[in-house]
Scaffold this motif. Structure first.
Motif, short mmCIF file in Angstrom:
data_model
loop_
_atom_site.label_atom_id
_atom_site.label_comp_id
_atom_site.label_asym_id
_atom_site.label_seq_id
_atom_site.Cartn_x
_atom_site.Cartn_y
_atom_site.Cartn_z
N PHE A 60 20.07 52.62 -49.47
CA PHE A 60 19.53 51.39 -50.06
C PHE A 60 19.80 50.22 -49.11
O PHE A 60 19.89 49.08 -49.55
CB PHE A 60 20.21 51.15 -51.40
CG PHE A 60 19.45 50.27 -52.36
CD1 PHE A 60 18.11 50.49 -52.61
CD2 PHE A 60 20.10 49.24 -53.03
CE1 PHE A 60 17.41 49.69 -53.52
CE2 PHE A 60 19.42 48.43 -53.93
CZ PHE A 60 18.07 48.66 -54.18
N SER A 61 19.90 50.52 -47.83
CA SER A 61 20.34 49.50 -46.88
C SER A 61 19.49 49.52 -45.63
O SER A 61 18.54 50.29 -45.50
CB SER A 61 21.81 49.74 -46.53
OG SER A 61 22.28 48.74 -45.67
N ALA A 110 9.06 45.47 -45.56
CA ALA A 110 9.98 46.19 -46.43
C ALA A 110 9.69 45.78 -47.88
O ALA A 110 9.32 44.63 -48.15
CB ALA A 110 11.42 45.86 -46.06
N ARG A 156 12.49 37.83 -26.62
CA ARG A 156 13.75 38.45 -27.05
C ARG A 156 13.54 39.92 -27.36
O ARG A 156 12.44 40.36 -27.67
CB ARG A 156 14.32 37.72 -28.24
CG ARG A 156 13.56 37.98 -29.55
CD ARG A 156 14.49 37.71 -30.71
NE ARG A 156 13.87 37.77 -32.00
CZ ARG A 156 14.05 38.78 -32.86
NH1 ARG A 156 14.74 39.83 -32.52
NH2 ARG A 156 13.50 38.74 -34.06
N MET A 157 14.65 40.66 -27.30
CA MET A 157 14.60 42.07 -27.65
C MET A 157 15.00 42.23 -29.12
O MET A 157 15.74 41.39 -29.67
CB MET A 157 15.59 42.88 -26.79
CG MET A 157 15.28 42.86 -25.31
SD MET A 157 13.63 43.46 -24.93
CE MET A 157 13.79 45.22 -25.31
N PRO A 158 14.56 43.32 -29.76
CA PRO A 158 15.04 43.61 -31.12
C PRO A 158 16.56 43.65 -31.13
O PRO A 158 17.17 44.15 -30.18
CB PRO A 158 14.47 45.00 -31.41
CG PRO A 158 13.31 45.16 -30.49
CD PRO A 158 13.62 44.36 -29.27
N LEU A 205 19.12 50.38 -41.59
CA LEU A 205 19.57 51.56 -40.83
C LEU A 205 20.41 51.18 -39.61
O LEU A 205 21.13 52.02 -39.07
CB LEU A 205 18.36 52.38 -40.37
CG LEU A 205 17.99 53.55 -41.25
CD1 LEU A 205 17.52 53.06 -42.61
CD2 LEU A 205 16.89 54.36 -40.60
N ARG A 252 19.85 39.38 -34.61
CA ARG A 252 20.99 39.80 -35.44
C ARG A 252 22.31 39.47 -34.77
O ARG A 252 23.24 38.98 -35.40
CB ARG A 252 20.94 41.31 -35.69
CG ARG A 252 20.06 41.75 -36.81
CD ARG A 252 20.37 43.19 -37.23
NE ARG A 252 20.39 44.16 -36.16
CZ ARG A 252 21.48 44.65 -35.61
NH1 ARG A 252 22.68 44.28 -36.03
NH2 ARG A 252 21.41 45.53 -34.62
N PRO A 294 11.99 53.58 -43.13
CA PRO A 294 12.45 52.96 -41.88
C PRO A 294 12.90 53.97 -40.84
O PRO A 294 13.28 55.10 -41.17
CB PRO A 294 13.65 52.13 -42.35
CG PRO A 294 14.18 52.91 -43.50
CD PRO A 294 12.99 53.53 -44.19
P1 NDP Z 1 11.56 43.50 -39.31
O1 NDP Z 1 10.09 43.53 -39.19
O2 NDP Z 1 12.22 42.29 -39.82
O3 NDP Z 1 12.23 43.83 -37.90
C1 NDP Z 1 11.98 45.07 -37.28
C2 NDP Z 1 12.63 45.13 -35.92
O4 NDP Z 1 11.90 44.27 -35.03
C3 NDP Z 1 14.07 44.65 -35.90
O5 NDP Z 1 14.80 45.46 -35.03
C4 NDP Z 1 13.95 43.22 -35.38
O6 NDP Z 1 15.11 42.78 -34.68
C5 NDP Z 1 12.78 43.33 -34.45
N1 NDP Z 1 12.04 42.08 -34.30
C6 NDP Z 1 11.56 41.28 -35.28
N2 NDP Z 1 10.90 40.24 -34.75
C7 NDP Z 1 10.96 40.39 -33.40
C8 NDP Z 1 10.47 39.63 -32.30
N3 NDP Z 1 9.77 38.52 -32.48
N4 NDP Z 1 10.73 40.07 -31.06
C9 NDP Z 1 11.43 41.21 -30.86
N5 NDP Z 1 11.92 41.97 -31.86
C10 NDP Z 1 11.69 41.57 -33.11
O7 NDP Z 1 12.05 44.77 -40.15
P2 NDP Z 1 11.39 45.45 -41.43
O8 NDP Z 1 10.92 44.37 -42.34
O9 NDP Z 1 10.41 46.47 -41.02
O10 NDP Z 1 12.66 46.16 -42.07
C11 NDP Z 1 13.73 45.35 -42.55
C12 NDP Z 1 14.91 46.18 -42.90
O11 NDP Z 1 14.64 46.92 -44.06
C13 NDP Z 1 15.37 47.19 -41.85
O12 NDP Z 1 16.74 46.97 -41.61
C14 NDP Z 1 15.15 48.54 -42.49
O13 NDP Z 1 16.11 49.52 -42.15
C15 NDP Z 1 15.27 48.18 -43.96
N6 NDP Z 1 14.58 49.16 -44.80
C16 NDP Z 1 15.32 50.09 -45.47
C17 NDP Z 1 14.71 51.03 -46.26
C18 NDP Z 1 15.49 52.10 -46.93
O14 NDP Z 1 14.90 52.98 -47.53
N7 NDP Z 1 16.80 52.10 -46.84
C19 NDP Z 1 13.25 51.04 -46.44
C20 NDP Z 1 12.56 50.04 -45.66
C21 NDP Z 1 13.22 49.12 -44.88
P3 NDP Z 1 16.10 41.67 -35.34
O15 NDP Z 1 16.75 42.38 -36.49
O16 NDP Z 1 17.02 41.27 -34.26
O17 NDP Z 1 15.20 40.55 -35.80
#
Ligand code: NDP
Ligand code: PYC
Length: 347
Positions: free
Chosen positions: A127-128, A191, A313-315, A130, A319, A168
């Motif tokens: 529920f978190s 999400a 920036r990198m992913p 990854l 954070r 995810p």
């Molecule tokens: P985001 O779209 O917010 O981000 C996805 C990835 O892209 C991250 O690593 C983020 O890094 C990176 N990122 C975002 N914007 C940029 C940018 N402009 N340039 C470069 N990298 C970028 O994530 P989601 O909305 O898809 O998912 C959010 C969370 O929800 C995740 O942690 C996921 O594990 C969780 N989730 C969990 C589920 C479950 O079943 N447990 C189900 C679905 C989602 P950064 O974090 O540094 O911004």
């Protein structure tokens, strides 16, 4: 559920204090001490790093699942070796992270001995985010991938009913001279947690994110949640690509592990339950087996090229910056939400 975000200034909370508070919430709702400690640290880490869709916003959902008897907060996972580099873990209807951590050291040992190792977890509630699962591997010099499926709320491309979860996947790699590069993303346009936050706060969601109960495109998060569904990621020209990733994750996290497909999650007999019981797969690789002797340097060079080419920036970098700020100034929490957490903890 939590109240609306208040307009009052945020209260800064030290990371350790938030972990302790969440631990009390979990313990009060029937988890073992070990499970409470693991989930509290995990959830507080999400809040600390600004992964707000999986931070304290999720606490009522954890509590709902525990109270309804849907999840076993005291489950004892069982671990078996399916081969010299393959661990099978039955989470026994408990949370995924305690099951994962019960066998994590063995997984690292197998990856170091064989070059690659797999852990297949089933009957697990994730529920978190990854990234907390994979980032530490990269800090130990390993490359890690993880996949989780969730509950049916995503339609396949062109489809009429939800088959996939938001599913995810996360990837972590060591980088010479820096923090690991970690990406962690849903296979859906957004999400489910972010859709719920948008609904609660009265925002619309971007066009192309989801459909209503009649399958019509909508930007209303409530319509997505009320019988509608999300779309796979990829946007207008490439939603089939997100659909294929969502499919792959159902195969890896459920078909391969023995966990339920997202479509098979049925919590209807447990009102209040929110944590999907499915599966999770890990693949951990020792990059030194590639024989280049310069793996982390090459990754650092690639990141340099990407940035020089114009990616700002990198992913993971957002954070890490947020983490540093939270550790310095405290984690900013809405006072109303903090009060609700304290009430759940019985403080
Ligand atoms: P985001 O779209 O917010 O981000 C996805 C990835 O892209 C991250 O690593 C983020 O890094 C990176 N990122 C975002 N914007 C940029 C940018 N402009 N340039 C470069 N990298 C970028 O994530 P989601 O909305 O898809 O998912 C959010 C969370 O929800 C995740 O942690 C996921 O594990 C969780 N989730 C969990 C589920 C479950 O079943 N447990 C189900 C679905 C989602 P950064 O974090 O540094 O911004
Ligand atoms: O945000 O999509 C989501 C989600 C599903 C299960 C846990 N988080």
């Amino acid at each position: 559920a939590f109240a609306q975000t208040s307009t009052t200034a945020a209260t800064p909370v030290a990371f350790g204090d938030l972990v302790a508070l969440l631990e009390r919430v979990f313990l009060r709702h029937g988890t073992s001490e070990r499970v409470a400690a693991i989930l509290a640290e995990n959830c507080a880490s999400c809040e600390r790093d600004g992964s707000t869709s999986h931070g304290v916003f999720r606490i009522p959902g954890y509590v709902g699942s525990l109270k309804s008897g849907w999840v076993d907060g005291r489950a004892e996972p069982t671990v078996e070796e399916a081969g010299p580099a393959f661990l099978r873990v039955d989470a026994a209807n408990g949370f995924a992270q305690p099951a994962f951590l019960a066998a994590r050291d063995r997984l690292v040992g197998m990856a170091r001995a064989s070059g690659v190792a797999v852990m297949a977890i089933r009957n697990s509630h994730h529920f978190s985010s990854l990234w907390p699962d994979v980032e530490p591997f990269a800090r130990e010099g390993l490359v890690a991938l993880s996949f989780v499926n969730s509950f049916a709320c995503v339609v396949p491309p062109g489809g009429r009913s939800a088959v996939y979860g938001t599913n995810p996947m996360a990837f972590a790699t060591p980088v010479a001279g820096g923090d690991p590069m970690v990406f962690d993303q849903a296979a859906s346009s957004m999400a489910n947690g972010d859709v719920r936050i948008a609904a609660r706060e009265g925002h619309s969601i971007p066009p192309g994110s989801g459909v209503d109960r009649d399958g019509k495109p909508t930007t209303d998060p409530k319509a997505v949640l009320d019988g509608g569904a999300l779309l796979p990621f990829g946007g207008q020209s490439g939603v089939h690509k997100g659909g294929s990733i969502a499919f792959m994750i159902e195969v890896l996290a459920a078909a391969l592990t023995g966990g339920k497909f997202s479509r098979e999650v049925d919590w209807s007999a447990h009102p209040g339950a929110e944590t999907p019981c499915t599966g999770q797969l890990f693949i951990v690789i020792d990059p030194e087996r590639g024989g280049t002797g310069a793996f982390a340097d090459r990754v650092a060079g690639l990141i340099g090229d990407v940035k020089e080419a114009g990616q700002d920036r990198m992913p993971g970098e957002r954070r890490y910056a947020r983490r540093a700020r939270s550790l310095r100034d405290g984690i900013p929490l809405d006072p109303a939400r903090l009060a609700e957490l304290r009430a759940l903890a019985g403080d």
